[in-house]
Design a protein around this motif. Structure first.
Motif, PDB file in Angstrom:
ATOM      1  N   PHE A  19     -72.619 -47.595 -40.619  1.00 32.80           N
ATOM      2  CA  PHE A  19     -73.684 -48.535 -40.270  1.00 32.80           C
ATOM      3  C   PHE A  19     -73.656 -48.830 -38.774  1.00 32.80           C
ATOM      4  O   PHE A  19     -72.590 -48.891 -38.161  1.00 32.80           O
ATOM      5  CB  PHE A  19     -73.663 -49.803 -41.134  1.00 32.80           C
TER       6      PHE A  19
ATOM      7  N   GLU B 224     -86.069 -50.974 -37.327  1.00 29.24           N
ATOM      8  CA  GLU B 224     -85.648 -49.727 -37.954  1.00 29.24           C
ATOM      9  C   GLU B 224     -86.861 -48.822 -38.188  1.00 29.24           C
ATOM     10  O   GLU B 224     -87.248 -48.553 -39.309  1.00 29.24           O
ATOM     11  CB  GLU B 224     -84.903 -50.013 -39.258  1.00 29.24           C
TER      12      GLU B 224
ATOM     13  N   TYR C 229     -84.318 -44.646 -36.153  1.00 25.55           N
ATOM     14  CA  TYR C 229     -83.333 -44.159 -37.126  1.00 25.55           C
ATOM     15  C   TYR C 229     -82.907 -42.728 -36.775  1.00 25.55           C
ATOM     16  O   TYR C 229     -81.718 -42.402 -36.742  1.00 25.55           O
ATOM     17  CB  TYR C 229     -83.914 -44.228 -38.543  1.00 25.55           C
TER      18      TYR C 229
ATOM     19  N   TYR D 281     -76.838 -46.498 -42.280  1.00 28.26           N
ATOM     20  CA  TYR D 281     -77.663 -47.703 -42.401  1.00 28.26           C
ATOM     21  C   TYR D 281     -77.756 -48.346 -41.025  1.00 28.26           C
ATOM     22  O   TYR D 281     -76.762 -48.358 -40.286  1.00 28.26           O
ATOM     23  CB  TYR D 281     -77.026 -48.713 -43.376  1.00 28.26           C
TER      24      TYR D 281
ATOM     25  N   ASN E 241     -78.931 -58.293 -45.463  1.00 32.49           N
ATOM     26  CA  ASN E 241     -79.139 -56.944 -44.911  1.00 32.49           C
ATOM     27  C   ASN E 241     -78.132 -55.921 -45.436  1.00 32.49           C
ATOM     28  O   ASN E 241     -78.357 -54.719 -45.292  1.00 32.49           O
ATOM     29  CB  ASN E 241     -79.042 -56.973 -43.376  1.00 32.49           C
TER      30      ASN E 241
ATOM     31  N   LEU F 127     -76.462 -51.133 -48.667  1.00 28.28           N
ATOM     32  CA  LEU F 127     -75.208 -50.455 -48.313  1.00 28.28           C
ATOM     33  C   LEU F 127     -74.119 -50.713 -49.360  1.00 28.28           C
ATOM     34  O   LEU F 127     -73.426 -49.797 -49.812  1.00 28.28           O
ATOM     35  CB  LEU F 127     -74.754 -50.930 -46.926  1.00 28.28           C
TER      36      LEU F 127
ATOM     37  N   ASP G 173     -74.762 -48.831 -52.538  1.00 25.48           N
ATOM     38  CA  ASP G 173     -74.440 -47.424 -52.300  1.00 25.48           C
ATOM     39  C   ASP G 173     -72.921 -47.204 -52.351  1.00 25.48           C
ATOM     40  O   ASP G 173     -72.435 -46.277 -53.005  1.00 25.48           O
ATOM     41  CB  ASP G 173     -75.005 -47.061 -50.910  1.00 25.48           C
TER      42      ASP G 173
END
Ligand code: FMN
Length: 183
Positions: free
Chosen positions: A81, A88, A93, A115, A171, A175, A178
């Protein structure tokens, strides 16, 4: 989940804050990259390796140094990250990815994931080389602005001039989901 570790580099605290939140949600440890003794740490013990760094000129700070300790097997367990104050967008990205994961695995054969999390910027506390770099970034941003890009450029210029704080615990949700799936 099985074992996870979060390693991070933070200059002014926002990346550290995210690393600690992520570690708390995963029930693991968050360690500053500068404190890691890679001779003592066996990364193969971890099913999920999270590396986070603050974004400087679109690069994730210390990622290149950290990446020296990775091979294809470890890359498969990697979630990266970056913490920055740019929105973004696909362009942002792609740029950050290209300077990080893309540099060591250009075809993304090992499936490491990036991320980008909203960061914090306070012009009052930025000094030295960082201040100079930010001045240059502002100049490039403003001079390269086309009519279509004007709104985005104005927003970024405002963040550079007046600061911004986008750090929110919410936020990290995707993540963490995942990371939990990877074990
Ligand atoms: C010199 C400098 C360059 C930066 N470059 C970028 C950048 O290219 N893209 C971005 O999104 N954020 C950029 N930032 C914003 C920071 O990365 C962001 O504010 C981050 O939250 C700082 O993390 P920290 O609090 O862990 O140090 C830059 C900040 C500084 C000081």
């Amino acid at each position: 989940m099985e074992k996870a570790i979060v390693i991070y580099t933070s200059k002014r605290g926002s990346t550290k804050q995210y690393a600690e939140w992520i570690a708390e949600d995963l029930g693991c440890e968050a360690v500053a990259f500068s404190d890691v003794d890679f001779k003592a740490l066996n990364l193969y013990e971890y099913d999920c390796i999270v590396y986070g760094g603050w974004i400087r000129g679109s690069g994730i700070v210390d990622f290149d140094k950290f990446a020296k300790h990775l091979d294809a097997d470890l890359m498969k367990r990697l979630i990266v990250f970056g913490v920055g104050f740019a929105d973004e967008t696909a362009d942002n990205y792609a740029q950050v990815w290209g300077y990080s994961i893309g540099k060591i695995d250009p075809k993304n054969e090992n499936g490491a994931v990036l991320y980008i999390l909203g960061g914090r910027y306070d012009p009052e506390v930025v000094t030295g080389l960082d201040r100079l770099l930010m001045k240059i970034m502002r100049k490039v941003l403003v001079s390269g602005s086309t009519k279509d890009a004007r709104a985005g450029v104005n927003k970024m210029r405002d963040r550079i001039d007046n600061g911004v704080d986008m750090v929110e615990r919410g936020n990290i949700a995707a993540l963490v989901r995942d990371a939990k799936k990877r074990s």
